[in-house]
Design an enzyme around this catalytic site. Structure first.
Site, PDB file in Angstrom:
ATOM      1  N   ASP A   1      10.224  -3.141   5.601  1.00 49.76           N
ATOM      2  CA  ASP A   1      10.560  -1.816   5.076  1.00 49.76           C
ATOM      3  C   ASP A   1      10.179  -0.687   6.017  1.00 49.76           C
ATOM      4  O   ASP A   1      10.354   0.484   5.669  1.00 49.76           O
ATOM      5  CB  ASP A   1       9.858  -1.594   3.723  1.00 49.76           C
ATOM      6  CG  ASP A   1       8.342  -1.468   3.872  1.00 49.76           C
ATOM      7  OD1 ASP A   1       7.737  -2.378   4.474  1.00 49.76           O
ATOM      8  OD2 ASP A   1       7.774  -0.475   3.392  1.00 49.76           O
TER       9      ASP A   1
ATOM     10  N   ASP B   1       3.238  -5.698   2.604  1.00 56.42           N
ATOM     11  CA  ASP B   1       3.143  -4.460   1.819  1.00 56.42           C
ATOM     12  C   ASP B   1       4.438  -3.666   1.919  1.00 56.42           C
ATOM     13  O   ASP B   1       4.888  -3.326   3.013  1.00 56.42           O
ATOM     14  CB  ASP B   1       1.977  -3.614   2.328  1.00 56.42           C
ATOM     15  CG  ASP B   1       0.649  -4.343   2.207  1.00 56.42           C
ATOM     16  OD1 ASP B   1       0.312  -4.758   1.094  1.00 56.42           O
ATOM     17  OD2 ASP B   1      -0.038  -4.504   3.236  1.00 56.42           O
TER      18      ASP B   1
ATOM     19  N   ASP C   1       7.659  -8.985   5.938  1.00 59.23           N
ATOM     20  CA  ASP C   1       6.522  -8.091   5.891  1.00 59.23           C
ATOM     21  C   ASP C   1       5.900  -8.249   4.501  1.00 59.23           C
ATOM     22  O   ASP C   1       6.537  -8.767   3.582  1.00 59.23           O
ATOM     23  CB  ASP C   1       7.013  -6.654   6.140  1.00 59.23           C
ATOM     24  CG  ASP C   1       5.909  -5.638   5.995  1.00 59.23           C
ATOM     25  OD1 ASP C   1       4.829  -5.841   6.568  1.00 59.23           O
ATOM     26  OD2 ASP C   1       6.122  -4.627   5.297  1.00 59.23           O
TER      27      ASP C   1
END
Length: 221
Positions: free
Chosen positions: A169, A13, A11
């Site tokens: 995250d 960001d 991922d």
């Protein structure tokens, strides 16, 4: 197998990039235009991984859905002007990427950020020349938590999903990886709300910092 997975997908960001300061600058452009005081980074940070609408909901809680929807493109336009000016890779990310590369493995990026914005982020860190693939939230017909972006990346790069690892995250990252039958790492250094329970996401490995992932033995198999 003693080295890194042959393909690591990340991922963007909240996983590779601490982009919250760029997002905050964009949000504060909108707040200033409405005569509102600047928002604080701590208020916005937990919502960054959930995308523009989540950040707008947190930043403009008194607006209804339609009013916030009208701000989405204005936010994206403001963010485009702030890309790379404030955010930086999380501490340890560059060392981890270098270790993956030194082992002869490849890495790529699968994000829900619109592809045109994601492509503008990468050159500031030299990632455009190093990332094996970039899939944005609008690249394909589906986005995470659908597994299609992960399966597409593995297929394009010729690696079976079971031999890849996805690192993210947000719960959507881990749901997508599980649906793709791809091992996953929960990036605990990223952006989460207080009520999130990463242990409930059923990731294969939970990593506190990117430094934990410098050791190939810490990766899922």
């Amino acid at each position: 197998m003693t080295g890194f997975p042959r393909l690591v997908l990340f991922d963007l960001d909240g996983t590779l990039l601490d982009s919250a300061p760029d997002m905050l600058a964009a949000i504060n452009v909108l707040r200033a235009a409405r005569g509102e005081a600047p928002a604080a980074l701590a208020e916005l940070r937990p919502h960054v991984s959930r995308g523009a609408r989540a950040m707008l909901a947190a930043s403009f809680p008194l607006l209804d859905d339609a009013a916030r929807e009208a701000l989405v493109q204005l936010f994206l336009d403001a963010y485009e002007r702030e890309i790379g000016l404030h955010g930086r890779p999380f501490d340890g990310i560059e060392a981890m990427l270098a270790a993956i590369e030194a082992d002869g493995a490849r890495w790529g990026i699968v994000t829900n950020k619109p592809e045109y914005l994601a492509r503008q982020v990468l050159p500031a860190f030299g990632w455009d020349a190093r990332s094996a693939i970039l899939v944005g939230g609008d690249t394909l017909a589906e986005r995470k938590p659908h597994p299609l972006p992960l399966l597409h990346s593995a297929r394009v790069l010729g690696v079976e999903p079971a031999r890849c690892v996805y690192v993210g995250d947000d719960e959507r990252d881990i749901v997508a990886a599980r649906a793709a039958a791809m091992p996953s790492v929960v990036a605990l250094w990223g952006y989460r709300r207080r009520d999130d329970d990463p242990a409930a996401w059923q990731g294969d490995v939970m990593a506190e910092t990117p430094h934990d992932l410098l050791d190939p033995a810490q990766w899922p198999r």
